[in-house]
Every structure is written in structure tokens, then in C-alpha cells.
Write a protein that holds these residues in place. Structure first.
Motif, PDB file in Angstrom:
ATOM      1  N   LEU A 182     -24.183 -58.687  19.284  1.00 41.12           N
ATOM      2  CA  LEU A 182     -22.831 -58.990  19.749  1.00 41.12           C
ATOM      3  C   LEU A 182     -22.282 -57.814  20.552  1.00 41.12           C
ATOM      4  CD1 LEU A 182     -21.291 -60.410  16.436  1.00 41.12           C
ATOM      5  CD2 LEU A 182     -22.185 -61.732  18.356  1.00 41.12           C
ATOM      6  N   ASN A 183     -21.610 -58.105  21.658  1.00 37.01           N
ATOM      7  CA  ASN A 183     -20.899 -57.029  22.336  1.00 37.01           C
ATOM      8  C   ASN A 183     -19.537 -56.845  21.678  1.00 37.01           C
ATOM      9  OD1 ASN A 183     -19.115 -58.987  23.429  1.00 37.01           O
ATOM     10  ND2 ASN A 183     -20.500 -59.332  25.165  1.00 37.01           N
ATOM     11  N   LYS A 184     -18.788 -55.874  22.129  1.00 33.48           N
ATOM     12  CA  LYS A 184     -17.534 -55.547  21.459  1.00 33.48           C
ATOM     13  C   LYS A 184     -16.553 -56.713  21.480  1.00 33.48           C
ATOM     14  CE  LYS A 184     -13.637 -52.355  21.424  1.00 33.48           C
ATOM     15  NZ  LYS A 184     -12.973 -51.203  22.079  1.00 33.48           N
ATOM     16  N   SER A 185     -16.431 -57.373  22.617  1.00 30.77           N
ATOM     17  CA  SER A 185     -15.467 -58.476  22.705  1.00 30.77           C
ATOM     18  C   SER A 185     -15.857 -59.634  21.794  1.00 30.77           C
ATOM     19  CB  SER A 185     -15.348 -58.955  24.153  1.00 30.77           C
ATOM     20  OG  SER A 185     -16.582 -59.450  24.633  1.00 30.77           O
ATOM     21  N   ASP A 186     -17.171 -59.919  21.705  1.00 36.67           N
ATOM     22  CA  ASP A 186     -17.632 -60.978  20.799  1.00 36.67           C
ATOM     23  C   ASP A 186     -17.390 -60.593  19.348  1.00 36.67           C
ATOM     24  OD1 ASP A 186     -18.465 -62.733  22.763  1.00 36.67           O
ATOM     25  OD2 ASP A 186     -20.498 -61.913  22.835  1.00 36.67           O
ATOM     26  N   ALA A 187     -17.656 -59.318  19.023  1.00 34.15           N
ATOM     27  CA  ALA A 187     -17.439 -58.852  17.649  1.00 34.15           C
ATOM     28  C   ALA A 187     -15.976 -59.017  17.252  1.00 34.15           C
ATOM     29  CB  ALA A 187     -17.863 -57.388  17.517  1.00 34.15           C
ATOM     30  N   LEU A 188     -15.084 -58.705  18.161  1.00 35.25           N
ATOM     31  CA  LEU A 188     -13.655 -58.848  17.864  1.00 35.25           C
ATOM     32  C   LEU A 188     -13.252 -60.318  17.772  1.00 35.25           C
ATOM     33  CD1 LEU A 188     -12.196 -55.988  20.102  1.00 35.25           C
ATOM     34  CD2 LEU A 188     -12.361 -56.030  17.596  1.00 35.25           C
ATOM     35  N   LYS A 189     -13.853 -61.146  18.624  1.00 34.29           N
ATOM     36  CA  LYS A 189     -13.537 -62.581  18.591  1.00 34.29           C
ATOM     37  C   LYS A 189     -13.961 -63.193  17.263  1.00 34.29           C
ATOM     38  CE  LYS A 189     -16.120 -65.572  20.777  1.00 34.29           C
ATOM     39  NZ  LYS A 189     -16.767 -66.356  21.865  1.00 34.29           N
ATOM     40  N   TYR A 190     -15.213 -62.906  16.849  1.00 34.93           N
ATOM     41  CA  TYR A 190     -15.676 -63.441  15.569  1.00 34.93           C
ATOM     42  C   TYR A 190     -14.969 -62.771  14.400  1.00 34.93           C
ATOM     43  CZ  TYR A 190     -19.351 -65.712  18.269  1.00 34.93           C
ATOM     44  OH  TYR A 190     -20.021 -66.497  19.178  1.00 34.93           O
ATOM     45  N   GLY A 191     -14.617 -61.498  14.596  1.00 35.94           N
ATOM     46  CA  GLY A 191     -13.847 -60.811  13.571  1.00 35.94           C
ATOM     47  C   GLY A 191     -12.504 -61.479  13.330  1.00 35.94           C
ATOM     48  N   GLU A 192     -11.893 -61.965  14.405  1.00 32.51           N
ATOM     49  CA  GLU A 192     -10.610 -62.668  14.272  1.00 32.51           C
ATOM     50  C   GLU A 192     -10.773 -63.951  13.459  1.00 32.51           C
ATOM     51  OE1 GLU A 192      -6.912 -64.219  17.104  1.00 32.51           O
ATOM     52  OE2 GLU A 192      -8.859 -63.701  17.991  1.00 32.51           O
ATOM     53  N   HIS A 193     -11.872 -64.667  13.687  1.00 39.09           N
ATOM     54  CA  HIS A 193     -12.132 -65.891  12.912  1.00 39.09           C
ATOM     55  C   HIS A 193     -12.297 -65.570  11.424  1.00 39.09           C
ATOM     56  CE1 HIS A 193     -12.287 -68.443  16.357  1.00 39.09           C
ATOM     57  NE2 HIS A 193     -13.403 -67.913  16.853  1.00 39.09           N
ATOM     58  N   GLU A 249     -13.679 -47.960  17.841  1.00 36.09           N
ATOM     59  CA  GLU A 249     -13.588 -47.050  18.983  1.00 36.09           C
ATOM     60  C   GLU A 249     -13.952 -45.618  18.629  1.00 36.09           C
ATOM     61  OE1 GLU A 249      -9.599 -47.620  20.258  1.00 36.09           O
ATOM     62  OE2 GLU A 249     -10.033 -49.448  21.417  1.00 36.09           O
ATOM     63  N   THR A 250     -13.749 -45.247  17.374  1.00 37.14           N
ATOM     64  CA  THR A 250     -13.971 -43.846  16.969  1.00 37.14           C
ATOM     65  C   THR A 250     -15.222 -43.642  16.117  1.00 37.14           C
ATOM     66  OG1 THR A 250     -12.536 -44.160  15.029  1.00 37.14           O
ATOM     67  CG2 THR A 250     -11.502 -43.345  17.052  1.00 37.14           C
ATOM     68  N   ASN A 251     -15.915 -44.732  15.797  1.00 32.34           N
ATOM     69  CA  ASN A 251     -17.063 -44.644  14.901  1.00 32.34           C
ATOM     70  C   ASN A 251     -18.250 -45.361  15.532  1.00 32.34           C
ATOM     71  OD1 ASN A 251     -18.969 -45.021  12.799  1.00 32.34           O
ATOM     72  ND2 ASN A 251     -17.372 -44.943  11.244  1.00 32.34           N
ATOM     73  N   SER A 252     -19.223 -44.611  16.030  1.00 33.59           N
ATOM     74  CA  SER A 252     -20.368 -45.213  16.730  1.00 33.59           C
ATOM     75  C   SER A 252     -21.242 -46.040  15.790  1.00 33.59           C
ATOM     76  CB  SER A 252     -21.208 -44.125  17.400  1.00 33.59           C
ATOM     77  OG  SER A 252     -21.697 -43.196  16.437  1.00 33.59           O
ATOM     78  N   VAL A 253     -21.385 -45.602  14.539  1.00 37.32           N
ATOM     79  CA  VAL A 253     -22.193 -46.363  13.579  1.00 37.32           C
ATOM     80  C   VAL A 253     -21.531 -47.691  13.281  1.00 37.32           C
ATOM     81  CG1 VAL A 253     -23.010 -46.436  11.188  1.00 37.32           C
ATOM     82  CG2 VAL A 253     -23.341 -44.378  12.544  1.00 37.32           C
ATOM     83  N   ALA A 254     -20.225 -47.680  13.051  1.00 35.74           N
ATOM     84  CA  ALA A 254     -19.495 -48.923  12.799  1.00 35.74           C
ATOM     85  C   ALA A 254     -19.572 -49.844  14.012  1.00 35.74           C
ATOM     86  CB  ALA A 254     -18.043 -48.620  12.457  1.00 35.74           C
ATOM     87  N   SER A 255     -19.467 -49.260  15.206  1.00 34.50           N
ATOM     88  CA  SER A 255     -19.520 -50.048  16.429  1.00 34.50           C
ATOM     89  C   SER A 255     -20.871 -50.743  16.579  1.00 34.50           C
ATOM     90  CB  SER A 255     -19.261 -49.145  17.640  1.00 34.50           C
ATOM     91  OG  SER A 255     -19.266 -49.888  18.820  1.00 34.50           O
ATOM     92  N   LEU A 256     -21.954 -50.028  16.250  1.00 31.93           N
ATOM     93  CA  LEU A 256     -23.292 -50.633  16.314  1.00 31.93           C
ATOM     94  C   LEU A 256     -23.471 -51.679  15.222  1.00 31.93           C
ATOM     95  CD1 LEU A 256     -25.526 -47.517  17.079  1.00 31.93           C
ATOM     96  CD2 LEU A 256     -25.122 -49.480  18.577  1.00 31.93           C
ATOM     97  N   ALA A 257     -23.029 -51.380  14.004  1.00 32.27           N
ATOM     98  CA  ALA A 257     -23.178 -52.313  12.883  1.00 32.27           C
ATOM     99  C   ALA A 257     -22.404 -53.598  13.131  1.00 32.27           C
ATOM    100  CB  ALA A 257     -22.715 -51.657  11.581  1.00 32.27           C
ATOM    101  N   ALA A 258     -21.253 -53.496  13.800  1.00 30.12           N
ATOM    102  CA  ALA A 258     -20.414 -54.669  14.055  1.00 30.12           C
ATOM    103  C   ALA A 258     -21.087 -55.658  14.993  1.00 30.12           C
ATOM    104  CB  ALA A 258     -19.081 -54.230  14.647  1.00 30.12           C
ATOM    105  N   ARG A 259     -22.153 -55.233  15.669  1.00 29.47           N
ATOM    106  CA  ARG A 259     -22.872 -56.130  16.571  1.00 29.47           C
ATOM    107  C   ARG A 259     -23.803 -57.075  15.822  1.00 29.47           C
ATOM    108  NH1 ARG A 259     -25.204 -52.190  21.124  1.00 29.47           N
ATOM    109  NH2 ARG A 259     -25.242 -54.074  22.409  1.00 29.47           N
ATOM    110  N   ASN A 260     -23.943 -56.836  14.512  1.00 29.27           N
ATOM    111  CA  ASN A 260     -24.726 -57.723  13.655  1.00 29.27           C
ATOM    112  C   ASN A 260     -23.755 -58.660  12.926  1.00 29.27           C
ATOM    113  OD1 ASN A 260     -25.803 -58.432  10.856  1.00 29.27           O
ATOM    114  ND2 ASN A 260     -27.649 -57.689  11.842  1.00 29.27           N
ATOM    115  N   PRO A 261     -23.917 -59.986  13.064  1.00 28.27           N
ATOM    116  CA  PRO A 261     -22.934 -60.916  12.490  1.00 28.27           C
ATOM    117  C   PRO A 261     -22.694 -60.744  10.999  1.00 28.27           C
ATOM    118  CG  PRO A 261     -24.362 -62.065  14.028  1.00 28.27           C
ATOM    119  CD  PRO A 261     -24.933 -60.683  13.870  1.00 28.27           C
TER     120      PRO A 261
END
Length: 372
Positions: A115-126, A151-163
Motif C-alpha cells: 500500500l502507498n501512503k494514500s491507500d494506507a490512510l484510506k483503508y485506515g479511515e475504514h 510521517e516521523t516513523n519510517s518503520v511504522a510507515s513501512l509496516a502500514a503498507r501491509n494491510p
């Protein structure tokens, strides 16, 4: 599989480690093992399954990377099966680690993008809408807070790309927990949260002391990382016997506690039970949690056991993440120093020093001489 089958296609969907298990332990031919695994639990006689599945439109085969030490044999069998079933579309899924494209010459190869960042946020909203009962004002606030952590945590940002991991990260954010900056610490946060906050849609029957439950989880991870197709009864016996000595109890009581711990983690949905090849198997809901649990177990090995373990498995792809996560816990110095000592500059296949260098990035703190 459901999508293809819903338009009157015949679809075979299998987990390749279970196919490999039948071939190894029962002696099935590859084609027979496919049919047995695909039809397991259906109640349909094997001869009828053979008729129904003899000319499928699709074969969906998952987990090639988990078929060690039979991966090459399974890959070769898949290629030959495809050649003998020209009408079928064969889709194989695998992790990049341990996957050799040369096994499948003239096949099309695709990479499943995270998931890219925008997709992660979209699914996160759901996810937030469901979790917060549709309270859009609160969802907006929580989503802003979650986005700041990404935005401040690269590990969290990468992990969020996994559904799957995305859902856990949002749960951490909702509970006002600052997401850790390293993978091992993040996985520990998730597991600790699972223990602290029970599922909302089911009753929790089994309760254990957190330290005992965590230790059994590590043992389950260690055993399953070595043999993901071990039957449930054998897993309980092996884990119970292993921890009976630590808990200073009899082996029977150890096995009883292991069975209880298994139910504990099933109720909290970190482990799940599946039926295959006539027996029950246990699997983690995400391979990363199995690798992390096995890594925590590895850090409890004494110096001799650690050296022996790394010597035997350091070049096996399935253990790579376990090694790296062990370095990311509290045992970086032992892991890295052992890997460096095992590297052989005269051997062109020796990559231990490269693995040690990667482990440095996972470590919280290492000795200065090892960094050099």
C-alpha cells in the motif's frame, strides 16, 4: 479464488507447504497431493475430486518460500504440472527471499506492491470508522494523529503498507501508544497490546499470566519456524516438554499448560487452527509474528547453543528474518559477533558479514568495535 470460481471456473487453491508435506511423509505424487490438499475437509471422495479437478482453469499455489527443504522439487513439479495442463492458468505466490526466478523460465513474474501512503490512510479511515462506531469527528482526529506518526516513523510507515499490520498500527495509535522505531520493538508492542486489550467480538475464556503466555508464544514460534506443518498434538507435546523444565513441573502438566496457552493465543487471534491432510495444524496470522517469536526464543539460548544454531541455519532463507529480529531485541552483540566469526572471505558464497551489517540496522545498541 472466489472471484474466479463465481464465474463458473474450476479453481484449485492450495498451500504448497502442505502439498510438500504429503509428498514427503505420505509419498503422494505431486498431482495427487494437489487434489488431496485442495479438497481436504470437503467430504468429497478422492476419486470424485480427481474427476472434478482433473482439468482446472486456475491453480492458485501459495507459499513456495515456505517449502524448504523441498522448494526446488516443488518448483520443478509446478513447472511440469503446468506443461501438462496447458488450459490452466497457474499463479504462484512467494516471498522474494528464497525465490529464484530461474526456477520458472519463460513465466511472467510480478511484484505485489505494498500500500502507498494514500491507500494506507484510506483503508485506515475504514478501519477507524468500524472501530469507532461511525463517529466521523473522532475518526478525523485519530486519522490526523496516525498520519503524524507515519510521517516521523519510517518503520511504522513501512509496516502500514501491509494491510494486516496496518490494523495493528491503528490500534496502537488509538490507544495513544507511540509506535516504536524498530521492527522487533514494534512487534513486541503489538503483541503486548493484544494481551492487554481482548477482541471486542468474542468472549475470552482462557487467561494466563502475561509472562507465561509470552514464553509459550516464543516456543510455538520457534517450533513452527522450523516445521510449519507439525501437527497440533505434536506441537503441544513438544512445547510442553520444552517448558516443563523451565517451569519446574512434570511433562504432563507442561503439555496441559501448552494446550491452554495455545487456546489463549487462538482466542486473541494471533494463532489460528486449520485442518489439512487429516490433521490439525497451527499457524500465526502473519509470518512476521512467527519470526519475531522465534527470534525472542533464540535470544534465550546460551552462548554455545546460539553459535551452534547460527552455524546450522545462517544460510537458510527462512531463518533470515528471525536472525535479524533477534539482533533487534536485546541480543545484537551476540548475533552480530557470531555472524562475523562465521564469515569466510575465501568463500565466494559466504555472505555472513553482509547479514551482520544488515543486523546492525535492526539493533538498538551494539558494541563500537562491531560497528567498525
Amino acid at each position: 479464488a472466489n472471484k474466479y470460481a463465481s464465474v463458473n471456473n474450476t479453481v484449485i487453491r492450495v498451500r504448497l507447504p502442505f502439498v510438500a508435506q504429503r509428498m514427503d511423509k505420505i509419498g503422494d505424487r505431486f498431482e495427487d497431493a494437489l487434489i488431496h490438499v485442495a479438497g481436504d475437509g470437503s467430504g468429497i471422495p478422492f476419486t470424485e475430486l480427481q474427476r472434478l479437478l482433473s482439468s482446472p482453469h486456475y491453480l492458485l499455489a501459495d507459499g513456495l518460500d515456505e517449502c524448504d527443504p523441498h522448494r526446488s522439487n516443488i518448483a520443478d513439479s509446478l513447472v511440469k504440472w503446468a506443461q501438462g495442463h496447458k488450459q490452466a492458468t497457474v499463479i504462484i505466490t512467494t516471498r522474494p527471499i528464497g525465490y529464484d526466478p530461474g526456477m520458472f523460465l519463460e513465466w511472467k513474474h510480478f511484484e505485489l506492491l505494498p500500500l502507498n501512503k494514500s491507500d494506507a490512510l484510506k483503508y485506515g479511515e475504514h478501519i477507524l470508522l468500524n472501530y469507532l462506531g461511525g463517529n466521523r469527528s473522532k475518526v478525523k482526529d485519530e486519522l490526523i494523529s496516525f498520519e503524524k506518526q507515519l510521517e516521523t516513523n519510517s518503520v511504522a510507515s513501512l509496516a502500514a503498507r501491509n494491510p494486516l499490520l496496518l490494523g495493528f498500527l491503528i490500534l496502537l495509535s488509538i490507544n495513544k501508544i507511540e509506535i516504536e522505531m524498530r521492527r522487533a520493538s514494534l512487534y513486541k508492542q503489538i503483541i503486548d497490546l493484544i494481551q492487554r486489550i481482548p477482541p471486542q467480538d468474542r468472549y475470552i475464556i482462557v487467561n494466563l499470566e502475561n509472562v507465561v503466555a509470552s514464553r509459550f508464544l516464543d516456543v510455538f514460534g520457534w517450533i513452527l519456524q522450523e516445521d510449519p506443518t507439525i501437527p497440533c498434538t505434536a506441537l503441544i507435546k513438544k512445547a510442553g516438554d520444552l517448558l516443563a523444565r523451565e517451569l519446574d513441573i512434570g511433562t504432563l502438566e507442561g503439555q496441559r499448560k501448552a494446550e491452554n496457552a495455545l487456546k489463549y493465543w487462538e482466542e486473541r487471534r494471533l494463532l489460528e487452527r486449520i485442518s489439512i491432510v487429516g490433521s490439525e495444524l497451527i499457524t500465526f496470522v502473519h509470518l512476521a509474528f512467527c519470526e519475531f517469536a522465534s527470534a525472542r526464543y533464540a535470544t534465550t539460548l546460551n552462548d554455545f547453543q546460539m553459535k551452534e544454531w547460527l552455524t546450522s541455519i545462517r544460510r537458510q532463507p527462512k531463518w533470515r528474518e528471525t536472525i535479524l529480529l533477534a539482533a533487534g531485541t536485546s541480543d545484537a552483540n551476540r548475533v552480530i559477533s557470531n555472524l562475523i566469526s562465521l564469515d569466510d572471505p575465501g568463500d565466494p558464497t559466504s555472505t555472513e558479514v553482509l547479514l551482520a551489517a544488515t543486523a546492525c540496522y535492526e539493533a538498538v545498541e551494539i558494541q563500537p568495535e562491531l560497528e567498525k
